[in-house]
Design an enzyme around this catalytic site. Structure first.
Site, mmCIF file in Angstrom:
data_model
loop_
_atom_site.group_PDB
_atom_site.id
_atom_site.type_symbol
_atom_site.label_atom_id
_atom_site.label_comp_id
_atom_site.label_asym_id
_atom_site.label_seq_id
_atom_site.Cartn_x
_atom_site.Cartn_y
_atom_site.Cartn_z
ATOM 1 N N CYS B 264 3.206 33.861 75.981
ATOM 2 C CA CYS B 264 3.062 35.299 76.200
ATOM 3 C C CYS B 264 4.300 35.953 75.592
ATOM 4 O O CYS B 264 4.779 35.475 74.567
ATOM 5 C CB CYS B 264 2.910 35.622 77.688
ATOM 6 S SG CYS B 264 4.313 35.111 78.693
ATOM 7 N N HIS B 265 4.825 36.992 76.208
ATOM 8 C CA HIS B 265 6.001 37.650 75.648
ATOM 9 C C HIS B 265 7.280 36.860 75.955
ATOM 10 O O HIS B 265 8.060 36.538 75.069
ATOM 11 C CB HIS B 265 6.081 39.087 76.207
ATOM 12 C CG HIS B 265 7.116 39.925 75.505
ATOM 13 N ND1 HIS B 265 7.582 41.100 76.048
ATOM 14 C CD2 HIS B 265 7.759 39.760 74.328
ATOM 15 C CE1 HIS B 265 8.482 41.618 75.214
ATOM 16 N NE2 HIS B 265 8.598 40.830 74.164
#
Lengths: 89, 306
Positions: B264-265
């Site tokens: 993800c981030h």
């Protein structure tokens, strides 16, 4: 290690050791720790034939005065071991 | 401080009306102290339901029960109205089988586990045993599958395992978790004893960006991006497939042995997704530590950071 305020003066480790060795017959106590948390190991023939509960009670009884109240020098006993000495051959 | 009659009665009622009562810090679901947590863990394995009293929420009982039991610390366990002890005592009684008897849980003696020890590990153990001065080699495995190998005295209830001329002692609660386990010894820096345990539930493995890159280059893992489209529009890793509806369908159609990684981030949301996937029965699940941000910093600076 967390710290707990106390108004106790002097070495808590020495106070614990002296209290135990004075009150439990022929005992030797090894005490480690600080910041209110202590580990205690006691060897005494007085534990022979006693359950772990009874043996630990004897030790807690000997140091009760150091564990009483909010400002007690002993906040927690993290580990308490009681041993009977190995009989000499 | 003298214990008031009403408080004495309150505590006495608690331990008489409930068969198993634990005075503890925090709750069964959220213990607030390590010692209370250890006792909860032991009881959870033995009894389906038991009463807990949170002394943090009730300072009166906290002081009262210390007086009542003549025991200065929390946790305190009562069974059938009788004070059993604190954490050390409960642990010891659990390991020896006494606690099971007391509570009335039927336990057959656990089977002696089968354990394999490699030649190199046998040699290393034998050398250590010679120096240990009479203590025995012990193996302990807690319910979270933390393994511990150490020298310690023989305890009541221990199960003895003989392997390659070595004696290994395993306590009763560890024994079922030890079956099929193998121990190797790896030489050199970063080496040591390595334990593989087939009973251990799979865990999400963390990958650094370079580790993931190597696996992707060798086509050893399928990578999924758990971020929503608006974030994927800002930056993306070329090899990553979106975990949108189609991606999820594809993922759940994969063989459960397929190695799968998530990003993800920053690695938080993907960790959650990875955790969930273990629940679906996947066996090799990875998470990109630090997310696409780490990827951008150490692998591909053309991926924008945001």
């Amino acid at each position: 290690m967390s710290s707990h305020p106390t108004d106790f003066q002097g070495s808590v480790i020495d106070a614990l050791r002296e209290a135990i060795e004075r009150q439990i017959p022929d005992s030797r106590a090894a005490v480690n720790g600080g910041g209110g948390h202590f580990s205690i190991e006691v060897t005494s023939p007085a534990f022979a034939g006693k359950s772990m509960l009874e043996s630990q009670r004897m030790v807690y009884g000997a140091i009760a005065h150091l564990m009483k109240g909010e400002m007690a020098p002993v906040h927690a006993v993290d580990s308490l071991k009681t041993r009977t000495p190995i009989a000499p051959a | 401080m003298a214990l008031s009659e009403s408080l004495r009665k309150q505590i006495s009622d608690l331990v008489v009306t409930n068969r198993v009562v634990l005075f503890m810090k925090g709750t069964r679901q959220m213990p607030q102290c390590g010692f209370s947590a250890q006792v909860v863990q032991i009881l959870d394995e033995l009894v389906p339901s038991y009463e807990t009293v949170d002394v943090v929420r009730s300072p009166e009982i906290r002081d009262g029960v210390k007086e009542f039991s003549e025991w200065p610390t929390i946790p305190q366990l009562y069974v059938d109205g009788k004070f059993i002890g604190g954490c050390d005592i409960v642990r010891e009684m659990n390991a020896s089988g006494e606690l099971q008897k007391l509570i009335g849980v039927k336990t057959s003696d656990p089977k002696t586990p089968t354990i394999t020890i490699s030649d190199a590990a046998t040699k290393a153990f034998a050398a250590a045993v010679a120096e240990a001065g009479g203590d025995s080699l012990r193996l302990q495995i807690d319910p979270q599958f933390q393994h511990e190998l150490f020298f310690g005295p023989r305890e009541p209830g221990d199960i003895e395992v003989q392997v390659n001329g070595l004696t290994l002692l395993v306590d009763r609660s560890s024994a079922p978790r030890a079956n099929g386990l193998s121990i190797e010894f790896i030489d050199g820096p970063g080496g040591g004893f390595k334990i593989s345990n087939p009973n251990e539930p799979p865990k999400v493995k963390q990958l650094s960006a370079p580790e993931l890159k190597t696996m992707l280059d060798r086509d050893e893992v399928t990578l999924f991006d758990v971020r929503p489209e608006n974030e994927r529009a800002i930056a993306r890793i070329t090899a990553a497939r979106s975990l949108d509806a189609a991606g999820q369908k594809y993922l759940l159609g994969l063989d459960r042995g397929t190695p799968v990684a998530f990003h993800c981030h920053h690695g938080i949301r993907s960790q959650e997704a990875a955790q969930q996937l273990l629940g679906e029965g996947f066996l090799a699940v990875y998470n990109l530590k630090g997310g696409i941000d780490a990827w951008s910093q150490s692998i591909d600076p053309s991926v924008p950071r945001y």
